[in-house]
Write a protein that holds these residues in place. Sequence first.
Motif, PDB file in Angstrom:
ATOM      1  N   VAL A 177       8.736  18.420   4.444  1.00  0.00           N
ATOM      2  CA  VAL A 177       7.963  19.431   5.174  1.00  0.00           C
ATOM      3  C   VAL A 177       6.487  19.042   5.203  1.00  0.00           C
ATOM      4  O   VAL A 177       5.823  19.131   6.242  1.00  0.00           O
ATOM      5  N   ALA A 178       5.965  18.586   4.065  1.00  0.00           N
ATOM      6  CA  ALA A 178       4.547  18.198   3.998  1.00  0.00           C
ATOM      7  C   ALA A 178       4.266  17.070   4.985  1.00  0.00           C
ATOM      8  O   ALA A 178       3.243  17.069   5.681  1.00  0.00           O
ATOM      9  N   HIS A 179       5.180  16.100   5.061  1.00  0.00           N
ATOM     10  CA  HIS A 179       4.989  14.990   5.994  1.00  0.00           C
ATOM     11  C   HIS A 179       5.005  15.469   7.444  1.00  0.00           C
ATOM     12  O   HIS A 179       4.130  15.109   8.244  1.00  0.00           O
TER      13      HIS A 179
ATOM     14  N   PHE B 180       4.357  18.433   8.643  1.00  0.00           N
ATOM     15  CA  PHE B 180       3.161  19.231   8.952  1.00  0.00           C
ATOM     16  C   PHE B 180       1.913  18.351   9.032  1.00  0.00           C
ATOM     17  O   PHE B 180       0.978  18.691   9.753  1.00  0.00           O
ATOM     18  N   SER B 181       1.890  17.250   8.299  1.00  0.00           N
ATOM     19  CA  SER B 181       0.731  16.352   8.400  1.00  0.00           C
ATOM     20  C   SER B 181       0.656  15.719   9.789  1.00  0.00           C
ATOM     21  O   SER B 181      -0.393  15.259  10.205  1.00  0.00           O
TER      22      SER B 181
ATOM     23  N   PHE C 125       2.526  18.404  -1.428  1.00  0.00           N
ATOM     24  CA  PHE C 125       1.694  18.831  -0.294  1.00  0.00           C
ATOM     25  C   PHE C 125       0.257  18.329  -0.415  1.00  0.00           C
ATOM     26  O   PHE C 125      -0.636  18.872   0.214  1.00  0.00           O
TER      27      PHE C 125
ATOM     28  N   HIS D  72      -0.524  25.591   7.292  1.00  0.00           N
ATOM     29  CA  HIS D  72      -0.878  24.171   7.347  1.00  0.00           C
ATOM     30  C   HIS D  72      -0.232  23.463   8.534  1.00  0.00           C
ATOM     31  O   HIS D  72      -0.335  22.255   8.658  1.00  0.00           O
TER      32      HIS D  72
ATOM     33  N   GLN E 263      -1.421  15.958   0.729  1.00  0.00           N
ATOM     34  CA  GLN E 263      -2.159  15.540   1.919  1.00  0.00           C
ATOM     35  C   GLN E 263      -2.757  16.734   2.663  1.00  0.00           C
ATOM     36  O   GLN E 263      -3.568  16.562   3.570  1.00  0.00           O
ATOM     37  N   HIS E 264      -2.346  17.960   2.280  1.00  0.00           N
ATOM     38  CA  HIS E 264      -2.910  19.160   2.895  1.00  0.00           C
ATOM     39  C   HIS E 264      -4.038  19.754   2.052  1.00  0.00           C
ATOM     40  O   HIS E 264      -4.540  20.826   2.369  1.00  0.00           O
TER      41      HIS E 264
END
Lengths: 336, 336
Positions: free
Chosen positions: B77-79, B81-82, A101, B104, A103-104
């Motif tokens: 998920v991180a991608h 949400f970005s 995560f 986020h 990038q957050h």
Amino acid sequence: MRVALLGPVAWRTPPRHYGPWELVTGLIADGLTALGVDVTLFATLDSVTSAALDGVCPRGYAEDPSMDGRVWEALHVAHAFSRSSDFDIVHSHLDWLPLAFSQHCEAPLVTTIHGFGDRRIMPAYRRARSAFVAISDADRVPGLDYVATVHHGIDLDALPFCADGGDDLVVLGRIHPDKGTAAAIDIARQAGRRLFIAGIVQDERYFAEQVAPHVDGDRVVHLGSVGPQERAELLGRARALLHPIAFDEPFGLSVVESMATGTPVVAYARGSMPEVVDEGVTGFLVEDAEQAAAAVDRAGELDRRQVHQVARRRFASSRMVADYVDVYGKVLGERA
Amino acid sequence: MRVALLGPVAWRTPPRHYGPWELVTGLIADGLTALGVDVTLFATLDSVTSAALDGVCPRGYAEDPSMDGRVWEALHVAHAFSRSSDFDIVHSHLDWLPLAFSQHCEAPLVTTIHGFGDRRIMPAYRRARSAFVAISDADRVPGLDYVATVHHGIDLDALPFCADGGDDLVVLGRIHPDKGTAAAIDIARQAGRRLFIAGIVQDERYFAEQVAPHVDGDRVVHLGSVGPQERAELLGRARALLHPIAFDEPFGLSVVESMATGTPVVAYARGSMPEVVDEGVTGFLVEDAEQAAAAVDRAGELDRRQVHQVARRRFASSRMVADYVDVYGKVLGERA
């Protein structure tokens, strides 16, 4: 400089008995705070620190079976990152999830890699927006953006020097094939000395099959998990610490803790051991049980005060903290 | 309206054989796209969809042992949400991890809860910034902010009506105590009929001890996992689908698929079954194996065309998609 220390939440910081990653993170938090740095430690909410404390986990998930570690770790990381813009730098000690995560994270991220575990976690490292710190040169993997190697430091005040070590041997750490508990029993037998075993049982089957049958309460004594004070006393009154590891250990805190009390180390020459043990000064690096038993005999020839002094010089918490201040400067300087 | 559909990445979307969450997510993506909605499906990169496709996972982690599911799910998920600020709404089908990181997500989040698994994941739900959709009223838990219950829909074109069902019974789904595969064998024996078993083995020990010993290739036939077309044929030519579940199933896709082909269902009256099966019309709700065997006899009296028509009316993918359009309107309206 405002620093967020993102610690793991398996155990309280500092840990009550086991929890090496939490232990190191807590020392850095306290050490930076003592230097006047504005530090917020993200850890379990029952943690004890001189830094500001923040987090969401009421206690360590490894200390409460009703907590799902994956869920609480995710809530913890998400919370810390939601506050990331409050800081100049975020320093993570929490394995791969913050990297996934990254990038957050709205501040520069630096990650101390305490170990890789399963190599299948590597994609999280390779794709992350983070600078990395290795805890030994031996633990570096090619292709990651390392800013430094920082050997761990320890709380020397909690590990007083013992001038006289006694006759017995000790093996310390989680009981698991990696840590060579069974090999230590073999070495002690060959050396004709009593062995004290201390540490949490991480591999029940290994313990039942290869350790427990040799425990007789006399020549092989199993103490279970020991707290910080008992640990210091146990190490201090030993002739040598045995560290016959069967894996490439990234660092080896117990080795340094032993040296701090003046007790030399007999370690298998794997992983970080050649970096951590000064051959013939703070201990001996060996290849097998026979060599280890011979080294136990020679351990009495080493100057315990010198063992202690080398540990003080090389592995004081203050040295580690100073190294991390340099790391932060480097990471922030590189971005400026 | 720009919609991000955040799908799971255990399997390709649509799944090759098993993957109910991926199946439903894929149907919603295609259905919304057909309505002219601007949809981006976040799924494995080998997925097949009429929506725009984005993601980071080359393939499903359950289809590649070299992939660590936890790591790839987190990267996925991180991608997504970005990119969340690119959308008016993010609609997740991916369990609890997006909920833990919901702060986020820069668009309103709505989460279809496909099931809770372990109750220890509840803290992620209770702390999340998300509206929730239940897949049955039976699966609602108190205290969550539900915006609607939306029963799943299926691709009716892939499940043609069969006027004549034949004599055999079928049980479909992962082979696991929850799904009652062994109970189905008992029911078929009591009913004096052949049983076809289809599904992935999820519990190896249960399969070896309670299922495999009864498989004789004649009265009890194990087909392994079957793809969509074979699945449709298998269901269509059955007298009844057995669904003797031993847990509160949140929905039960195979039950609806069976009804679509005209084959009625004999199900244990647990979880969503009373909502999904129309008693005496599309099947029978029973309490035990004896009642189930009796219901198998009566299944021949049901009008297969009516079974099919009720399924068409209640469980068409288009109905599900329309329901979700309403959900999006409600979520966005509530914020306006």
